[in-house]
Design a protein around this motif. Structure first.
Motif: not given
Length: 61
Positions: A39-50, A54-60
């Motif tokens: 909804k805010n494509p010109d706003g900030p983003a967060l970066t995560f290491s790979h 992967r840890s985040f996706l595994a928990r989903l």
């Protein structure tokens, strides 16, 4: 996690997302993974290491 702002990435969102852009988008980011609010494509983003991403996706699942 590092806050970034860069609009020239190749952003992707899930094929399951609604057409009204109420989702997050993901893009490669200098060896990391960037995430932003569609909804805010010109706003900030967060970066995560790979490994963080992967840890985040595994928990989903």
């Amino acid at each position: 996690m590092t806050a970034i702002h860069e609009s020239r990435r190749c952003w992707r969102k899930s094929s399951y997302s609604a057409l009204n852009n109420d989702c997050v988008e993901v893009a490669p980011a200098s060896g990391d993974v960037a995430v932003r609010d569609s909804k805010n494509p010109d706003g900030p983003a967060l970066t995560f290491s790979h490994s963080q991403w992967r840890s985040f996706l595994a928990r989903l699942g």
